[in-house]
Design an enzyme around this catalytic site. Structure first.
Site, PDB file in Angstrom:
ATOM      1  N   HIS A 102       0.856  -1.186   0.000  1.00 50.79           N
ATOM      2  CA  HIS A 102       0.000   0.000   0.000  1.00 50.79           C
ATOM      3  C   HIS A 102       0.895   1.240   0.000  1.00 50.79           C
ATOM      4  CE1 HIS A 102       0.988  -0.568   4.217  1.00 50.79           C
ATOM      5  NE2 HIS A 102       0.489   0.619   4.525  1.00 50.79           N
TER       6      HIS A 102
ATOM      7  N   ASP B  74       5.776   4.619   5.218  1.00 49.19           N
ATOM      8  CA  ASP B  74       6.716   3.648   5.784  1.00 49.19           C
ATOM      9  C   ASP B  74       6.874   2.402   4.922  1.00 49.19           C
ATOM     10  OD1 ASP B  74       4.025   3.213   6.561  1.00 49.19           O
ATOM     11  OD2 ASP B  74       4.635   1.902   8.196  1.00 49.19           O
TER      12      ASP B  74
ATOM     13  N   ASP C 249      -0.354  -4.402   7.959  1.00 44.81           N
ATOM     14  CA  ASP C 249      -1.219  -3.216   7.924  1.00 44.81           C
ATOM     15  C   ASP C 249      -2.653  -3.604   7.587  1.00 44.81           C
ATOM     16  OD1 ASP C 249       0.699  -0.357   7.574  1.00 44.81           O
ATOM     17  OD2 ASP C 249       1.586  -2.346   7.633  1.00 44.81           O
TER      18      ASP C 249
END
Length: 289
Positions: A47, A51, A192
């Site tokens: 994504h 980070d 995530d």
């Protein structure tokens, strides 16, 4: 964190490699390990939070410095073109072309460096993908079948490598001298996200699952729900349900200076669980049988 770099996973098979996610400074970690750049054929992005992708410009420039001239493939979710175009403002001139593959929000399959790869949707508030990887293994060669077909011994190796041979005018296919199918190698990366069933289905009976461990303590559940992340225990439950062989937790919150302290919250659910560390190297091999 001073001792924890941002997200990236270097996957190597028979001398070729894939990079999965590219947090800031990823190229420095590759150099520190003494691993190559020219051998990396593609980059997979989960994504577009910083980070996981802010290291793309530096990595692309490192590829150029390593002398790459062959096309380079980048895969990622919806919005890939816009994000890569933006990041390349500071890396506009490269000696190789970039081929973008924007993956759908449903499950999708493709291949690279001999791996069968499947992307699948996660739940993170923005388009986010997990990836499963499978390395197929050729069926075992059966000498008794080769003898029955009167195949000269010097042609056995050719068949073992999957190439047909001609004997007395007849074409012999490798499948004619093979035993049944053998288990390959498979592993999953999903970070995530909140727990979703696609993680289980794609990790079923895998050799390894690499899942996020954003929060170690169970009382952080409201925060995990709010920020679309997982607890150690939730990742362990997914690994247990998938019946994987091994779980590695990664992507720790900066609030956890020592992620290993919370490991019992996961290992009491799924015992073969460990915490990732920077530069950690894991080798996966075909089963002996």
């Amino acid at each position: 964190m001073p001792t924890r770099a941002l997200a990236s996973l270097y996957i190597r098979v028979d001398g070729r490699a894939i990079l999965l996610d590219c947090g800031e400074g990823t190229q420095i970690g590759i150099m520190r390990l003494g691993w190559g750049f020219r051998c990396i054929d593609s980059l997979l992005l989960t994504h577009f939070h910083a980070d996981h992708c802010s290291g793309v410009p530096g990595f692309l420039l490192a590829l150029a410095k390593a002398g790459r001239e062959e096309p380079f493939h980048i895969y990622g979710p919806y919005g890939l073109q816009r994000v890569i175009d933006g990041l390349r403002v500071i890396a506009p001139q490269l000696p190789y072309s970039i081929i973008l593959h924007e993956l759908p929000s449903t499950e999708s399959s493709f291949s690279s460096i001999g791996l069968d790869i499947r992307s699948f949707p996660l739940q993170h508030g923005i388009p986010c993908l997990g990836y499963s990887f499978h390395l197929n293994r050729m069926p075992e060669f059966d000498p008794s079948k080769a003898k029955k077909l009167n195949i000269p011994v010097d042609l056995w190796k050719v068949l073992q490598h999957g190439t047909p041979v001609t004997v007395n005018g007849s074409i012999i296919q490798p499948s004619e001298v093979q035993k049944g199918p053998r288990k390959g190698i498979s592993f999953v990366y999903a970070s995530d996200t909140r727990p979703v069933d696609t993680i289980i289905s794609n990790g079923l009976n895998s050799d390894l699952m690499i899942l996020e461990g954003m929060y170690g303590e169970d009382n952080k559940l409201p925060l995990a729900v709010k920020n679309h992340h997982m607890l150690y225990r939730e990742s362990a439950l997914l690994a247990k349900e998938a019946q994987t062989s091994r779980l590695i937790l990664t992507h720790f919150s900066t609030s956890m200076e020592t992620p290993e302290e919370s490991l019992p919250n996961a290992s009491e659910v799924f015992s073969p669980t460990e915490c990732a560390t920077d530069g950690m190297i894991v080798s996966l091999a075909f089963p002996q049988s």
